[in-house]
Design a protein around this motif. Structure first.
Motif, PDB file in Angstrom:
ATOM      1  N   HIS A 263       0.856  -1.191   0.000  1.00 34.78           N
ATOM      2  CA  HIS A 263       0.000   0.000   0.000  1.00 34.78           C
ATOM      3  C   HIS A 263       0.883   1.229   0.000  1.00 34.78           C
ATOM      4  O   HIS A 263       2.089   1.154   0.254  1.00 34.78           O
ATOM      5  CB  HIS A 263      -0.894   0.017   1.244  1.00 34.78           C
ATOM      6  N   ASP A 264       0.271   2.347  -0.261  1.00 29.03           N
ATOM      7  CA  ASP A 264       0.986   3.615  -0.104  1.00 29.03           C
ATOM      8  C   ASP A 264       0.066   4.625   0.571  1.00 29.03           C
ATOM      9  O   ASP A 264       0.190   4.917   1.739  1.00 29.03           O
ATOM     10  CB  ASP A 264       1.489   4.132  -1.448  1.00 29.03           C
ATOM     11  N   CYS A 265      -0.917   5.126  -0.211  1.00 28.38           N
ATOM     12  CA  CYS A 265      -1.675   6.290   0.266  1.00 28.38           C
ATOM     13  C   CYS A 265      -2.642   5.967   1.392  1.00 28.38           C
ATOM     14  O   CYS A 265      -2.926   6.813   2.226  1.00 28.38           O
ATOM     15  CB  CYS A 265      -2.439   6.912  -0.900  1.00 28.38           C
ATOM     16  N   ARG A 266      -3.197   4.778   1.401  1.00 31.57           N
ATOM     17  CA  ARG A 266      -4.254   4.381   2.345  1.00 31.57           C
ATOM     18  C   ARG A 266      -5.459   5.308   2.252  1.00 31.57           C
ATOM     19  O   ARG A 266      -6.197   5.487   3.210  1.00 31.57           O
ATOM     20  CB  ARG A 266      -3.736   4.335   3.789  1.00 31.57           C
ATOM     21  N   GLY A 268      -7.298   5.446  -0.977  1.00 36.28           N
ATOM     22  CA  GLY A 268      -8.038   5.124  -2.189  1.00 36.28           C
ATOM     23  C   GLY A 268      -7.568   5.867  -3.417  1.00 36.28           C
ATOM     24  O   GLY A 268      -8.354   6.070  -4.349  1.00 36.28           O
ATOM     25  N   GLU A 269      -6.309   6.263  -3.444  1.00 39.20           N
ATOM     26  CA  GLU A 269      -5.828   7.074  -4.562  1.00 39.20           C
ATOM     27  C   GLU A 269      -4.789   6.376  -5.437  1.00 39.20           C
ATOM     28  O   GLU A 269      -4.771   6.540  -6.645  1.00 39.20           O
ATOM     29  CB  GLU A 269      -5.238   8.371  -4.022  1.00 39.20           C
ATOM     30  N   CYS A 270      -3.884   5.603  -4.823  1.00 42.13           N
ATOM     31  CA  CYS A 270      -2.742   5.095  -5.585  1.00 42.13           C
ATOM     32  C   CYS A 270      -3.013   3.754  -6.259  1.00 42.13           C
ATOM     33  O   CYS A 270      -2.344   3.400  -7.230  1.00 42.13           O
ATOM     34  CB  CYS A 270      -1.517   4.975  -4.689  1.00 42.13           C
ATOM     35  N   GLY A 271      -3.944   2.975  -5.747  1.00 37.23           N
ATOM     36  CA  GLY A 271      -4.274   1.682  -6.340  1.00 37.23           C
ATOM     37  C   GLY A 271      -3.351   0.536  -5.939  1.00 37.23           C
ATOM     38  O   GLY A 271      -3.511  -0.580  -6.431  1.00 37.23           O
ATOM     39  N   CYS A 273      -3.130  -1.127  -3.175  1.00 36.44           N
ATOM     40  CA  CYS A 273      -3.692  -2.118  -2.251  1.00 36.44           C
ATOM     41  C   CYS A 273      -4.816  -2.935  -2.870  1.00 36.44           C
ATOM     42  O   CYS A 273      -5.529  -3.635  -2.168  1.00 36.44           O
ATOM     43  CB  CYS A 273      -4.237  -1.406  -1.016  1.00 36.44           C
ATOM     44  N   CYS A 303     -10.217  -1.463  -3.899  1.00 34.24           N
ATOM     45  CA  CYS A 303      -9.127  -0.892  -3.103  1.00 34.24           C
ATOM     46  C   CYS A 303      -9.410  -1.218  -1.639  1.00 34.24           C
ATOM     47  O   CYS A 303     -10.378  -0.703  -1.055  1.00 34.24           O
ATOM     48  CB  CYS A 303      -9.067   0.625  -3.277  1.00 34.24           C
ATOM     49  N   CYS A 305      -7.966  -0.400   1.076  1.00 29.84           N
ATOM     50  CA  CYS A 305      -7.710   0.591   2.123  1.00 29.84           C
ATOM     51  C   CYS A 305      -8.940   1.420   2.447  1.00 29.84           C
ATOM     52  O   CYS A 305      -9.012   1.997   3.538  1.00 29.84           O
ATOM     53  CB  CYS A 305      -6.553   1.505   1.731  1.00 29.84           C
TER      54      CYS A 305
HETATM   55  S1  FES Z   1      -3.137   2.222  -0.494  1.00 32.19           S
HETATM   56 FE1  FES Z   1      -3.450   3.619  -2.110  1.00 32.19          FE
HETATM   57  S2  FES Z   1      -5.369   3.019  -2.935  1.00 32.19           S
HETATM   58 FE2  FES Z   1      -5.153   1.808  -1.160  1.00 32.19          FE
END
Ligand code: FES
Length: 323
Positions: A263-266, A268-271, A273, A303, A305
Motif C-alpha cells: 500500500h501507499d496512500c491508504r 483510495g488514490e494510488c491503487g 492495495c 481498493c 484501504c
Molecule cells: S493504499 Fe493507495 S489506494 Fe489503497
C-alpha cells in the motif's frame, strides 16, 4: 507496505485551528525540495500498541523547510487522528514523502477548487500555487458551521474574494451545476470532500460533456454510498476467512491476519492495495478515486484501504500480492 524511506522529523509547533482541527508544523531532519500542490506526507503513528501510518495533505509547498498539515480529530477515528492530536511540540516523528497522487496541472484556462470540511487541506496548497501563478480560479469551501471553516481567514487574507465559503449555519450550499457551468472550456476542477460532494461534481461534470480527465478528486476514504458495517473476506487460496470489523479497514484486517499486502496512500488514490474480487454475496461499496466508474461497475477489483462490503461477504484473491 510500499517501499518507503522514513525520515526522522520533529514537531516544531502545533495549535488549534478549530475545536477539532489542529495545525501541525513538522521539521524534517533533512530539508527537502518544495512539494508540488496536492502532495501528502506519510506519518508513522501508534494505534494502541500497533505501529501504523497515516497520510496528510500538505497545506503549502514547505518552501521554508517546514511541512504543515491540518488534522481533524474524528469521533469514530481508528486512532490516527487521536494520536496526532495528542502530540506536543518537540515530539519526535518519522515521516515519508512528500508524494503526490493529486497533482495540479498549471496552464489551464481556468480552475474550480471545491473543498468540503477538512478536504480544504490539499486545495489550500493548490489555491496558493494558482494565486502565485496568476491563474484564474475560484475556491468554494463548504463546512457545517462557520467555526468549522478552518483556514478560511488565513486564505481570505492571501487570495481575497477567490475564496467563497458555504455553511449549513448560513443556509448556503455550493451550486455545483452553476460552478461547473461557469468554467471556461478546457478548465479543470479539483474536488476534495465528502463522498456526496464528489458524486455531485462527477455527475454534473459528466452531464456537461466535459472530458473526464479534467475533474480530479481526492478522498478521505471515510464515507461511501452505504453505512459502514462489519463483513467477511474469504481467500480460498490461503484458506483464510477474515472478519473486517466496523472500525477497521479491509487492508488493516488483511494485514492483521498475516496476508501480505502492499500500500501507499491508504486513501483510495494510488491503487497499490487492490485485490481481485472472485465473488461477492454482498454489495461492494467502492470508496476510492483510483478506479473509474466503469471499472467499479465491473466489480473485478477493489481498493482494500477504503472500500468495503455491505449486506454480505466477499471472496478475493491476492495472488498478485506478496502472500
Ligand atoms: S493504499 Fe493507495 S489506494 Fe489503497
Amino acid at each position: 507496505m510500499a517501499q518507503t524511506d522514513w525520515l526522522p522529523a520533529r514537531l516544531r509547533a502545533t495549535r488549534a485551528l478549530t475545536p477539532d482541527i489542529r495545525l501541525l508544523e513538522i521539521e524534517p531532519s533533512v530539508r527537502g525540495a518544495p512539494a508540488p500542490p496536492g502532495s501528502h506526507l506519510g506519518v508513522a503513528v501508534m494505534i494502541g500498541e500497533r505501529p501504523d501510518t497515516r497520510s496528510y495533505s500538505l497545506l503549502d509547498s514547505g518552501a521554508d523547510g517546514l511541512y504543515r498539515i491540518a488534522v481533524k480529530r474524528l469521533a469514530h477515528s481508528r486512532g490516527g487522528s487521536a494520536y496526532m492530536h495528542g502530540l506536543e511540540a518537540g515530539a519526535r516523528l518519522s515521516i515519508s514523502g512528500p508524494r503526490n497522487h493529486f497533482g495540479l496541472t498549471l496552464g489551464k484556462p481556468g480552475y474550480l477548487l471545491v473543498a468540503g470540511g477538512i478536504g480544504i487541506t490539499p486545495l489550500h496548497a493548490m489555491a496558493l500555487a494558482l494565486h502565485q501563478a496568476g491563474a484564474p480560479f475560484r475556491l468554494l469551501y463548504a463546512a457545517r458551521t462557520r467555526q468549522d471553516l478552518a483556514l478560511a481567514d488565513a486564505l481570505q487574507a492571501r487570495i481575497g474574494d477567490r475564496l467563497e465559503t458555504f455553511t449549513d449555519e448560513d443556509h448556503r450550499r455550493i451550486d455545483m451545476t452553476a460552478a461547473i457551468a461557469g468554467l471556461a472550456p478546457g478548465a479543470e476542477a479539483y474536488v476534495c470532500g465528502p463522498f456526496g460532494m464528489m458524486e455531485a461534481a462527477r455527475r454534473v461534470w459528466a452531464e456537461t460533456g466535459r472530458p473526464a480527465q479534467g475533474l480530479r478528486f481526492e478522498t478521505f476514504g471515510t464515507g461511501g454510498r452505504h453505512a459502514t458495517e462489519a463483513f467477511t473476506v474469504r481467500i480460498p487460496r490461503l484458506s483464510k476467512e477474515i472478519v473486517v470489523p466496523r472500525n477497521q479497514t479491509m487492508l488493516e484486517a488483511l494485514e492483521a491476519a498475516g496476508v501480505g499486502m502492499i500500500h501507499d496512500c491508504r486513501r483510495g488514490e494510488c491503487g497499490l492495495c487492490t485485490v481481485t474480487i472472485l465473488a461477492a454475496d454482498g454489495t461492494v461499496d467502492h470508496r476510492d478515486v483510483f478506479f473509474s466508474e466503469a471499472q467499479k461497475a465491473t466489480n473485478a477489483q477493489l481498493c482494500t484501504c477504503v472500500s468495503r462490503v455491505v449486506g454480505g461477504g466477499i471472496t478475493i484473491d491476492t495472488a498478485d500480492r506478496a502472500g
